[in-house]
Design a protein around this motif. Structure first.
Motif, short mmCIF file in Angstrom:
data_model
loop_
_atom_site.label_atom_id
_atom_site.label_comp_id
_atom_site.label_asym_id
_atom_site.label_seq_id
_atom_site.Cartn_x
_atom_site.Cartn_y
_atom_site.Cartn_z
N ILE A 1 0.69 -1.34 0.16
CA ILE A 1 -0.12 -0.20 -0.02
C ILE A 1 1.03 1.19 -0.13
N SER A 2 1.99 1.34 0.69
CA SER A 2 2.66 2.37 0.82
C SER A 2 3.33 2.55 -0.50
N LYS A 3 4.03 1.63 -1.06
CA LYS A 3 4.58 1.75 -2.33
C LYS A 3 3.73 2.25 -3.56
N ALA A 4 2.37 1.91 -3.34
CA ALA A 4 1.33 2.38 -4.41
C ALA A 4 1.06 3.63 -4.16
N GLU A 5 0.71 4.05 -2.98
CA GLU A 5 0.48 5.18 -2.64
C GLU A 5 1.62 6.29 -3.01
N ARG A 6 2.93 5.80 -3.22
CA ARG A 6 4.02 6.77 -3.44
C ARG A 6 4.25 6.56 -4.95
N CYS A 7 3.41 5.85 -5.53
CA CYS A 7 3.64 5.53 -7.14
C CYS A 7 4.90 4.81 -7.34
N GLU A 8 5.37 3.99 -6.46
CA GLU A 8 6.84 3.09 -6.68
C GLU A 8 6.09 1.71 -7.09
N ARG A 9 4.94 1.33 -6.95
CA ARG A 9 4.26 0.28 -7.64
C ARG A 9 3.23 0.39 -8.24
N ARG A 10 2.80 -0.01 -9.20
CA ARG A 10 1.60 0.30 -10.11
C ARG A 10 0.43 -0.73 -9.65
N LEU A 11 -0.58 -0.02 -9.46
CA LEU A 11 -2.05 -0.97 -8.92
C LEU A 11 -2.64 -1.20 -10.41
N ASP A 12 -3.02 -2.47 -10.31
CA ASP A 12 -3.76 -2.96 -11.58
C ASP A 12 -5.21 -2.62 -11.30
N ILE A 13 -6.13 -2.62 -12.45
CA ILE A 13 -7.62 -2.43 -12.32
C ILE A 13 -8.30 -3.02 -11.01
N ILE A 14 -7.88 -4.37 -11.24
CA ILE A 14 -8.50 -5.12 -9.96
C ILE A 14 -8.17 -4.76 -8.63
N GLU A 15 -6.90 -4.34 -8.43
CA GLU A 15 -6.75 -3.84 -7.17
C GLU A 15 -7.45 -2.40 -6.87
N ILE A 16 -7.27 -1.70 -7.82
CA ILE A 16 -8.07 -0.36 -7.72
C ILE A 16 -9.65 -0.59 -7.47
N MET A 17 -10.09 -1.44 -8.12
CA MET A 17 -11.57 -1.86 -7.95
C MET A 17 -11.83 -2.34 -6.49
N ARG A 18 -10.93 -3.42 -5.88
CA ARG A 18 -10.91 -3.60 -4.52
C ARG A 18 -10.74 -2.51 -3.62
N ILE A 19 -9.78 -1.85 -3.80
CA ILE A 19 -9.68 -0.86 -2.76
C ILE A 19 -10.96 0.07 -2.97
N CYS A 20 -11.40 0.57 -3.99
CA CYS A 20 -12.75 1.20 -3.90
C CYS A 20 -13.91 0.53 -3.21
N GLU A 21 -13.85 -0.80 -3.46
CA GLU A 21 -14.87 -1.61 -2.66
C GLU A 21 -14.88 -1.40 -1.07
N LEU A 22 -13.57 -1.70 -0.72
CA LEU A 22 -13.29 -1.52 0.58
C LEU A 22 -13.53 -0.17 1.26
N LEU A 23 -13.30 0.94 0.48
CA LEU A 23 -13.30 2.13 0.96
C LEU A 23 -14.94 2.62 0.80
N GLY A 24 -15.69 2.02 0.01
CA GLY A 24 -16.98 2.41 -0.11
C GLY A 24 -16.92 3.44 -0.95
N VAL A 25 -16.25 3.60 -2.09
CA VAL A 25 -15.99 4.42 -3.06
C VAL A 25 -16.42 3.77 -4.42
N SER A 26 -17.20 4.42 -5.42
CA SER A 26 -17.34 3.92 -6.56
C SER A 26 -16.15 4.14 -7.48
N LEU A 27 -16.19 3.20 -8.32
CA LEU A 27 -15.09 3.56 -9.28
C LEU A 27 -15.16 4.60 -10.29
N THR A 28 -16.42 4.96 -10.60
CA THR A 28 -16.79 5.88 -11.31
C THR A 28 -16.48 7.26 -10.79
#
Length: 88
Positions: free
Chosen positions: A41-68
């Motif tokens: 998570i730390s590396k992703a937030e510093r853009c040292e590691r790229r998140l793929d679309i599935i990871e982004i969708m999962r984070i949105c789901e966990l945080l209760g934020v729509s992908l849109t």
């Protein structure tokens, strides 16, 4: 492989970080929910590691934020491509 749209990707990551902080969720809590080490998570937030679309969708789901809603963080710069059957 580097992105050809680095600023757009950074906008998405910034929106994810903002959403996480607004929900008062720590990196450790998010990592635990995703079943990954906190360093991911730390590396992703510093853009040292790229998140793929599935990871982004999962984070949105966990945080209760729509992908849109998340994707509105990226400014639109392109016009739609008009097909053969459309005017223009």
């Amino acid at each position: 492989m580097p992105s050809i749209y680095p600023n757009d990707y950074r906008s998405i990551v910034a929106a994810l970080v903002k959403a996480r902080k607004e929900k008062r969720v720590t990196q450790v809590q998010l990592a635990t929910a995703m079943r990954v080490p906190q360093s991911i998570i730390s590396k992703a937030e510093r853009c040292e590691r790229r998140l793929d679309i599935i990871e982004i969708m999962r984070i949105c789901e966990l945080l209760g934020v729509s992908l849109t809603t998340l994707l509105t963080a990226v400014p639109s710069r392109f016009s739609a491509i008009k097909g053969k059957n459309q005017d223009g």
